[in-house]
Each structure stands twice: as structure tokens, then as C-alpha cells.
Design a protein around this motif. Structure first.
Motif, mmCIF file in Angstrom:
data_model
loop_
_atom_site.group_PDB
_atom_site.id
_atom_site.type_symbol
_atom_site.label_atom_id
_atom_site.label_comp_id
_atom_site.label_asym_id
_atom_site.label_seq_id
_atom_site.Cartn_x
_atom_site.Cartn_y
_atom_site.Cartn_z
ATOM 1 N N ARG A 188 -18.374 7.522 -12.031
ATOM 2 C CA ARG A 188 -17.645 8.693 -13.552
ATOM 3 C C ARG A 188 -16.807 7.952 -13.512
ATOM 4 O O ARG A 188 -15.223 7.761 -14.458
ATOM 5 N N ALA A 189 -15.992 7.189 -11.982
ATOM 6 C CA ALA A 189 -15.040 6.507 -12.139
ATOM 7 C C ALA A 189 -14.498 5.524 -12.254
ATOM 8 O O ALA A 189 -13.906 4.522 -13.184
ATOM 9 N N ARG A 190 -15.527 4.586 -12.277
ATOM 10 C CA ARG A 190 -16.178 3.437 -12.390
ATOM 11 C C ARG A 190 -15.475 2.940 -13.918
ATOM 12 O O ARG A 190 -15.310 2.186 -14.398
ATOM 13 N N ARG A 191 -16.881 4.138 -14.447
ATOM 14 C CA ARG A 191 -16.936 4.109 -15.742
ATOM 15 C C ARG A 191 -15.620 4.239 -16.207
ATOM 16 O O ARG A 191 -14.865 3.428 -17.849
ATOM 17 N N GLN A 192 -14.982 5.086 -16.232
ATOM 18 C CA GLN A 192 -13.138 5.448 -16.536
ATOM 19 C C GLN A 192 -12.897 4.084 -16.691
ATOM 20 O O GLN A 192 -11.747 3.725 -17.435
ATOM 21 N N ARG A 193 -12.197 3.923 -15.699
ATOM 22 C CA ARG A 193 -11.323 2.325 -15.165
ATOM 23 C C ARG A 193 -11.900 1.432 -16.513
ATOM 24 O O ARG A 193 -11.182 1.118 -16.856
ATOM 25 N N ALA A 194 -13.119 1.254 -16.108
ATOM 26 C CA ALA A 194 -13.662 0.272 -17.452
ATOM 27 C C ALA A 194 -13.275 0.420 -18.345
ATOM 28 O O ALA A 194 -12.544 0.069 -19.166
ATOM 29 N N ARG A 195 -13.219 1.445 -19.339
ATOM 30 C CA ARG A 195 -13.105 2.089 -20.146
ATOM 31 C C ARG A 195 -11.803 1.856 -19.675
ATOM 32 O O ARG A 195 -10.673 1.552 -21.022
ATOM 33 N N ASN A 196 -10.106 2.078 -19.494
ATOM 34 C CA ASN A 196 -9.086 2.216 -19.419
ATOM 35 C C ASN A 196 -9.021 0.256 -19.584
ATOM 36 O O ASN A 196 -8.102 0.352 -20.422
ATOM 37 N N LEU A 197 -9.359 0.087 -18.952
ATOM 38 C CA LEU A 197 -9.615 -1.861 -19.094
ATOM 39 C C LEU A 197 -9.404 -2.505 -19.761
ATOM 40 O O LEU A 197 -8.859 -3.407 -20.931
ATOM 41 N N ALA A 198 -10.590 -2.157 -20.761
ATOM 42 C CA ALA A 198 -11.267 -2.167 -22.010
ATOM 43 C C ALA A 198 -9.897 -1.724 -23.120
ATOM 44 O O ALA A 198 -9.806 -2.411 -23.828
ATOM 45 N N MET A 199 -9.381 -0.122 -23.309
ATOM 46 C CA MET A 199 -8.855 -0.215 -24.107
ATOM 47 C C MET A 199 -7.610 -0.727 -23.784
ATOM 48 O O MET A 199 -6.542 -0.896 -24.684
ATOM 49 N N CYS A 200 -6.868 -1.215 -22.165
ATOM 50 C CA CYS A 200 -5.479 -2.142 -22.233
ATOM 51 C C CYS A 200 -6.196 -3.622 -22.995
ATOM 52 O O CYS A 200 -5.224 -3.994 -23.688
ATOM 53 N N SER A 201 -6.970 -3.707 -22.937
ATOM 54 C CA SER A 201 -7.579 -5.092 -23.096
ATOM 55 C C SER A 201 -7.120 -5.443 -24.938
ATOM 56 O O SER A 201 -6.638 -6.296 -25.328
ATOM 57 N N GLU A 202 -7.752 -4.450 -25.253
ATOM 58 C CA GLU A 202 -7.650 -4.800 -26.899
ATOM 59 C C GLU A 202 -6.086 -4.190 -27.250
ATOM 60 O O GLU A 202 -5.289 -4.167 -28.334
ATOM 61 N N HIS A 203 -5.425 -3.153 -26.505
ATOM 62 C CA HIS A 203 -3.497 -3.106 -27.312
ATOM 63 C C HIS A 203 -2.921 -3.080 -25.806
ATOM 64 O O HIS A 203 -1.560 -3.745 -27.030
ATOM 65 N N CYS A 204 -3.075 -3.995 -25.676
ATOM 66 C CA CYS A 204 -1.855 -4.780 -24.532
ATOM 67 C C CYS A 204 -2.138 -6.019 -24.753
ATOM 68 O O CYS A 204 -2.738 -6.829 -24.344
ATOM 69 N N ALA A 205 -0.674 -7.117 -24.859
ATOM 70 C CA ALA A 205 -0.749 -8.470 -24.811
ATOM 71 C C ALA A 205 -0.234 -8.612 -23.635
ATOM 72 O O ALA A 205 -0.002 -7.985 -22.517
ATOM 73 N N PRO A 206 -1.426 -9.604 -23.477
ATOM 74 C CA PRO A 206 -0.783 -10.512 -22.360
ATOM 75 C C PRO A 206 0.474 -11.110 -21.088
ATOM 76 O O PRO A 206 0.685 -10.835 -22.709
ATOM 77 N N PRO A 207 0.778 -10.769 -20.513
ATOM 78 C CA PRO A 207 1.680 -10.858 -20.231
ATOM 79 C C PRO A 207 2.865 -12.187 -20.406
ATOM 80 O O PRO A 207 1.386 -13.241 -20.497
ATOM 81 N N PRO A 208 3.997 -12.714 -20.424
ATOM 82 C CA PRO A 208 4.022 -14.310 -20.920
ATOM 83 C C PRO A 208 3.728 -14.949 -19.666
ATOM 84 O O PRO A 208 4.091 -15.053 -19.011
ATOM 85 N N PRO A 209 3.543 -16.350 -20.039
ATOM 86 C CA PRO A 209 3.536 -17.405 -18.857
ATOM 87 C C PRO A 209 4.971 -17.150 -18.310
ATOM 88 O O PRO A 209 6.563 -17.130 -19.003
ATOM 89 N N GLN A 210 5.135 -16.910 -16.985
ATOM 90 C CA GLN A 210 5.648 -17.439 -15.924
ATOM 91 C C GLN A 210 6.553 -18.783 -16.020
ATOM 92 O O GLN A 210 5.962 -19.750 -16.539
ATOM 93 N N ARG A 211 7.780 -19.564 -15.488
ATOM 94 C CA ARG A 211 8.126 -20.419 -16.063
ATOM 95 C C ARG A 211 7.180 -21.662 -14.658
ATOM 96 O O ARG A 211 7.152 -21.606 -14.037
ATOM 97 N N GLY A 212 7.108 -22.505 -15.351
ATOM 98 C CA GLY A 212 6.552 -23.868 -15.129
ATOM 99 C C GLY A 212 4.172 -22.995 -15.458
ATOM 100 O O GLY A 212 4.166 -24.078 -14.595
ATOM 101 N N GLU A 213 4.072 -22.710 -15.579
ATOM 102 C CA GLU A 213 2.896 -22.451 -15.706
ATOM 103 C C GLU A 213 1.734 -22.412 -17.469
ATOM 104 O O GLU A 213 3.265 -22.256 -17.543
ATOM 105 N N GLU A 214 1.039 -22.942 -17.180
ATOM 106 C CA GLU A 214 0.553 -23.578 -18.058
ATOM 107 C C GLU A 214 -0.132 -22.196 -19.152
ATOM 108 O O GLU A 214 -0.520 -21.108 -18.141
ATOM 109 N N GLN A 215 -0.248 -22.184 -20.514
ATOM 110 C CA GLN A 215 -0.567 -20.968 -21.084
ATOM 111 C C GLN A 215 -1.931 -21.583 -21.215
ATOM 112 O O GLN A 215 -2.221 -23.455 -21.803
ATOM 113 N N PRO A 216 -2.965 -20.185 -21.500
ATOM 114 C CA PRO A 216 -3.943 -20.678 -21.918
ATOM 115 C C PRO A 216 -4.429 -21.006 -22.965
ATOM 116 O O PRO A 216 -4.466 -21.090 -24.355
#
Length: 153
Positions: free
Chosen positions: A125-153
Motif C-alpha cells: 500500500r505504501a509503494r502504491r501511494q508513493r507511485a500515486r503521489n509521484l504520478a500526481m506530482c508529474s501531472e501538476h508540477c512543472a520540472p525544475p528550471p535547468p541550472q546554469r550550464g545545464e542543457e534543457q531536455p
């Protein structure tokens, strides 16, 4: 008489206990609760003048004023600290308090056996909840901006 921060002493080897403590950790955002695993190598029960066997038999907590409490009272104070006031009131409601204490004493006595039975289910159940939380975050959270000197995907 200061109650918080409340330091909760819990059995980190108990899967059922771990679920409850993890829920409290997630909900506690203001530092009103602190957690000490009595199974951790660095833990020293002698500093509390309480034996490890006593701490292992029932959940204990130490209020900010140094007063030690145990059993359902620990949960009531912890639930209040994380905004679960209704649950705290239910635990301490005089008509239910004797039943709460009786049920908790049975649970505490048999928690390791219960943990062996339901531990795998709780871990799943804990693994399932973590996966659900990660999925929800990936739907709603923008990826962090690239740091100086890093390439954008």
C-alpha cells in the motif's frame, strides 16, 4: 505547561507503527512533533530513565515540559498537533476512552505478530501511494528550471 514539541518514541521495526508514524510525519509541517525510533542504534533509553522494555511495551512520548505520557494519550496529542482534532476527541471521549485503552493494550501486545501478517500488505500500500503521489506530482508540477550550464531536455 508546554506540550509541544511532543517527542514520540516508536518501534521502527513494527510495520504497523511505521505506517502511523509516517502519516504523522507527512502531516506535521510545523515541528510540533519529533520522532525517536527506539530501535535506532543511537537511541539511549537510559537518558529518559525509562527501560527499553517499557518503551517497547507501549508507545510513549515526552511533552516539552518533560512529562512522559503513554498509550492512547500519545495519539490524541499527536492527532491534535496535525489537525486531526475530531479523531483526538473520539479517542479521549469519556464513553469511548475505556474501549480505546483496552483495544490499544491488545494491539500493543500483539503488534509484532499483527505486523508479520499485514506488513506485506502495508508495504504494498505504501509503494502504491508513493507511485500515486509521484504520478500526481508529474501531472501538476512543472520540472525544475535547468541550472546554469545545464542543457534543457
Amino acid at each position: 505547561m508546554s506540550i509541544y514539541p511532543l517527542t514520540i518514541f516508536y518501534d521502527g521495526d513494527c510495520p504497523v507503527c511505521a505506517v502511523e508514524i509516517n502519516m504523522l510525519r507527512r502531516r506535521c509541517t510545523d515541528g510540533s512533533l519529533r520522532f525517536e525510533d527506539i530501535r535506532a542504534a543511537h537511541f539511549d533509553s537510559a537518558a529518559l530513565n525509562v527501560s527499553i522494555d517499557t518503551l517497547d511495551a507501549r508507545i510513549h512520548a515526552q511533552r516539552a515540559d518533560g512529562v512522559m505520557i503513554e498509550g492512547p494519550e500519545v495519539f490524541a496529542l499527536a492527532y491534535r498537533a496535525v489537525g486531526l482534532d475530531m479523531l483526538a476527541r473520539l479517542i479521549t471521549w469519556p464513553p469511548l476512552a475505556p474501549l480505546t485503552h483496552w483495544l490499544y493494550s491488545r494491539f500493543a501486545r500483539h503488534r509484532h505478530r499483527l505486523g508479520r501478517c499485514v506488513g506485506p500488505l502495508l508495504a504494498w500500500r505504501a509503494r502504491r501511494q508513493r507511485a500515486r503521489n509521484l504520478a500526481m506530482c508529474s501531472e501538476h508540477c512543472a520540472p525544475p528550471p535547468p541550472q546554469r550550464g545545464e542543457e534543457q531536455p
